[in-house]
Design a protein around this motif. Structure first.
Motif, PDB file in Angstrom:
ATOM      1  N   ASP A   1      25.345  77.228  41.092  1.00 20.12           N
ATOM      2  CA  ASP A   1      26.346  76.483  41.863  1.00 20.12           C
ATOM      3  C   ASP A   1      26.729  75.212  41.121  1.00 20.12           C
ATOM      4  OD1 ASP A   1      27.890  75.108  43.708  1.00 20.12           O
ATOM      5  OD2 ASP A   1      26.344  75.090  45.273  1.00 20.12           O
ATOM      6  N   ARG A   2      27.941  75.186  40.583  1.00 21.59           N
ATOM      7  CA  ARG A   2      28.405  74.029  39.807  1.00 21.59           C
ATOM      8  C   ARG A   2      28.599  72.791  40.683  1.00 21.59           C
ATOM      9  NH1 ARG A   2      32.735  75.131  36.432  1.00 21.59           N
ATOM     10  NH2 ARG A   2      32.283  77.326  36.499  1.00 21.59           N
ATOM     11  N   ASN A   3      28.590  72.963  41.992  1.00 20.07           N
ATOM     12  CA  ASN A   3      28.790  71.851  42.921  1.00 20.07           C
ATOM     13  C   ASN A   3      27.509  71.413  43.632  1.00 20.07           C
ATOM     14  OD1 ASN A   3      31.672  71.696  42.511  1.00 20.07           O
ATOM     15  ND2 ASN A   3      31.784  73.626  43.625  1.00 20.07           N
TER      16      ASN A   3
ATOM     17  N   LEU B   1      24.434  69.448  44.627  1.00 22.10           N
ATOM     18  CA  LEU B   1      24.110  68.038  44.464  1.00 22.10           C
ATOM     19  C   LEU B   1      22.604  67.837  44.406  1.00 22.10           C
ATOM     20  CD1 LEU B   1      26.603  66.456  47.021  1.00 22.10           C
ATOM     21  CD2 LEU B   1      26.935  66.859  44.568  1.00 22.10           C
TER      22      LEU B   1
ATOM     23  N   ALA C   1      26.340  65.904  40.907  1.00 23.34           N
ATOM     24  CA  ALA C   1      26.628  67.307  40.594  1.00 23.34           C
ATOM     25  C   ALA C   1      26.272  67.560  39.130  1.00 23.34           C
ATOM     26  CB  ALA C   1      28.099  67.619  40.852  1.00 23.34           C
TER      27      ALA C   1
END
Length: 71
Positions: A59-61, A63, A69
């Motif tokens: 998941d590039r998003n 946190l 990120a």
């Protein structure tokens, strides 16, 4: 995460191929993912490891605990 942090593309690919989760979280207070580790490792293989993790569903998003990120 150690494979991603150390820049080992072979180990990263192997671990993912046998079912390691690309979305795993560190067990410390930082809550980093392998993608966070690869993005900050400074390894010559970082870009290839990041691409591989994304292909395996990272998941590039996601946190971390500080709200950062990976990309």
């Amino acid at each position: 995460m150690v494979a991603a942090l150390s820049g080992s593309i072979e180990s990263t690919r192997y671990l993912l191929s046998v079912g390691a989760a690309s979305t795993a979280r560190s067990e410390d207070d930082d809550l980093r993912t392998p993608l966070h580790c690869a993005a900050t490792s400074g390894s010559a293989n970082s870009a290839e490891i990041i691409e591989t993790l994304l292909l395996y569903g990272a998941d590039r998003n996601a946190l971390d605990a500080g709200g950062g990120a990976p990309l």
